[in-house]
Write an enzyme that holds these catalytic residues in place. Structure first.
Site, PDB file in Angstrom:
ATOM      1  N   HIS A   1     -11.571   2.505  -2.999  1.00 13.01           N
ATOM      2  CA  HIS A   1     -11.448   1.062  -2.775  1.00 13.01           C
ATOM      3  C   HIS A   1      -9.997   0.598  -2.675  1.00 13.01           C
ATOM      4  CE1 HIS A   1     -11.143   0.717  -7.299  1.00 13.01           C
ATOM      5  NE2 HIS A   1     -10.303  -0.236  -6.960  1.00 13.01           N
TER       6      HIS A   1
ATOM      7  N   ASP B   1     -15.941   6.953  -5.344  1.00 15.06           N
ATOM      8  CA  ASP B   1     -14.756   6.091  -5.257  1.00 15.06           C
ATOM      9  C   ASP B   1     -13.460   6.897  -5.390  1.00 15.06           C
ATOM     10  OD1 ASP B   1     -13.409   3.760  -4.807  1.00 15.06           O
ATOM     11  OD2 ASP B   1     -13.649   2.957  -6.829  1.00 15.06           O
TER      12      ASP B   1
ATOM     13  N   SER C   1      -5.986   0.593 -10.670  1.00 12.67           N
ATOM     14  CA  SER C   1      -6.990   1.401  -9.974  1.00 12.67           C
ATOM     15  C   SER C   1      -6.340   2.583  -9.276  1.00 12.67           C
ATOM     16  CB  SER C   1      -7.723   0.551  -8.930  1.00 12.67           C
ATOM     17  OG  SER C   1      -8.590  -0.352  -9.549  1.00 12.67           O
TER      18      SER C   1
END
Length: 469
Positions: free
Chosen positions: A120, A150, A226
């Site tokens: 992402h 992911d 992230s």
């Protein structure tokens, strides 16, 4: 005068004797309370806390931090989107474009410049750049990515060998163990926060479509973290920070990381095959508890109950049957479905896992070879599977995929039209179908406004065509 003094002394002596007798025989004993004019603070000031502990026994994060900060990078994602159309743009025939920027973190995993991050973080990018902790910036290329886990793999061409983080076995990580989260929150350079592992094999998918298996930690993780590293006190990678659970969108809660064993398997597949080789055990079911056990009429409340076994899967070939209860996989106790998928997702097609199960009340340990996923859920229809030669021959079909389970909502509609499990789908939107991959690609290439057109051969061998808008 002497009489007055004598009277006073006798009275005083009598009072003393009376008071002493009361204290000795009549008054109730009470604990002594010592009061002080000094008050203690409700919380210890931070500069006093170290006096309570032996500092030699405290965990030392300095080495782990030094080994990690220089291997964690800042990832910038620039995507070009259409801007708001003005009258001037309309008359001049221009299409306004607007650049949008997103940021995240990444982890260098070898000296040649391979970087692991979240899918992402780099999704829909038109331009990617990576900034190292020494402020050098490089253009980055996407080697491959996997939306399910992911995880994405990037590559930069640096003019020197780069510092990198080594992988640890995330299966060996323990609840309560100290960990460090390293990333670039709020566009800062590499930042280190500490916490402990709060839980393992956490599933955040509320739909249950894809059982995830995250490491949960209370180390502070914020927007921009992230794709960053979750490392143990040796500075070894045990996870890729991916998500936070918070009511504000910033850190007030827990953070979640993809276990390093899963991340490592994904990037190894990308580097070796160009895509992810997802293996499956070949069962469906659910985790047992008291309520579920009562519904099934069994006494066992721990493990994964096998509700269905996929045809031709490794589970079927190994002898796993409906009603069996999986207790362990690779000698790791299984108490929820995420425990199972966490082990499977770290393996690839052809790998062998050891499954301990309860069959008719007796424990049995068997090897199971993971197979490729040959099933897919087709909208409006149900689950489909690659057809074998005998499946095609039975209905005189030359190509197609087999329906193995009908959509619950439309089951009566299909059966009314003679379509049941075993029917063969031969074409989707005028594209010839030979496998579930063909079916997926046909749906991906379909316009959102285009109707779904399905050609199939029903149980009576009749060819039919259906249009859904």
């Amino acid at each position: 005068m002497k009489k007055i003094l004598t009277l006073v002394l006798v009275s005083a002596l009598g009072g003393i004797i009376t008071l002493g007798a009361y204290k000795l025989f009549l008054e109730e004993n009470k604990p002594i309370v010592v009061t002080s004019t000094e008050t203690n603070p409700a919380f210890l000031p931070t500069n006093n806390v170290s006096n309570l502990f032996n500092t030699a026994e405290n965990p030392d994060f300095t080495v782990a931090a030094e080994n990690t900060v220089n291997a964690v990078v800042h990832v910038k994602n620039v995507s070009i989107s259409k801007g708001q159309l003005t009258l001037q743009d309309l008359f001049s025939g221009r299409s306004p474009q607007r650049a949008q920027m997103g940021t995240g973190s990444g982890v260098i995993i070898n000296a040649d410049g391979y970087i692991i991050t979240n899918n992402h973080v780099i999704n829909n990018s038109d331009e990617l750049s990576v900034t190292l902790n020494n402020n050098k910036t490089y253009k980055a290329e996407i080697v491959g990515s996997d939306a399910k886990t992911d995880i994405a793999l990037l590559k930069i061409e640096a003019d020197e060998d780069l510092p990198y983080v080594t992988f640890a076995d995330s299966d060996n990580a323990k609840i309560g163990e100290w960990v460090l989260a390293v990333g670039n929150p709020f566009n800062l350079t590499s930042t280190v926060t500490a916490g402990i592992i709060s839980a393992k094999a956490r599933n955040l998918d509320p739909t249950g479509t894809y059982a995830q298996s995250f490491i949960q930690t209370d180390a502070a993780v914020n927007p921009g973290n992230s794709g960053g590293a979750l490392v143990n006190t040796n500075g070894e990678l045990i996870g890729i920070n991916t998500a936070i659970s918070s009511q504000t969108g910033s850190y007030i809660g827990y953070s979640f990381a993809v276990p390093s064993n899963i991340a490592r398997r994904v990037i190894e597949d990308i580097m070796e095959y160009g895509n992810v080789q997802n293996g499956i055990l070949g069962i469906s079911g659910g985790a047992l508890n008291s309520r579920y056990a009562d519904e099934l009429g069994i006494n066992d409340t721990e493990g994964i109950y096998v509700a269905e076994v996929v045809e031709d899967s490794g589970a079927e070939k190994a002898g796993i049957e409906k009603g069996d209860i999986i207790k362990e996989i690779n000698h790791i106790k299984v108490s929820k479905f995420a425990d199972l998928t966490g082990q499977i997702n770290a393996k690839r097609v052809g790998d062998v896992v050891t499954v301990t199960l309860s069959k008719n009340g007796k424990l049995k340990t068997i090897p199971v070879t993971l197979t490729r996923n040959e099933t897919y859920t087709l909208p409006l229809v149900g689950r489909i599977k690659n057809a074998k030669k005998e499946d095609l021959k039975k209905l005189n079909a030359t190509n197609g995929v087999k329906i193995i389970e009908l959509n619950n909502e439309y089951e009566s509609y299909w059966k009314k039209n003679g379509v049941e499990t075993g029917s063969i789908i031969t074409s989707i939107n005028d594209k010839k179908i030979n496998s579930v991959d063909d079916a997926q690609n046909a749906l991906k290439s379909k316009s959102p406004y285009e109707p779904l057109r399905i050609e199939l051969i029903n149980k009576n061998g009749e060819k039919e065509r259906y249009n859904f808008r």
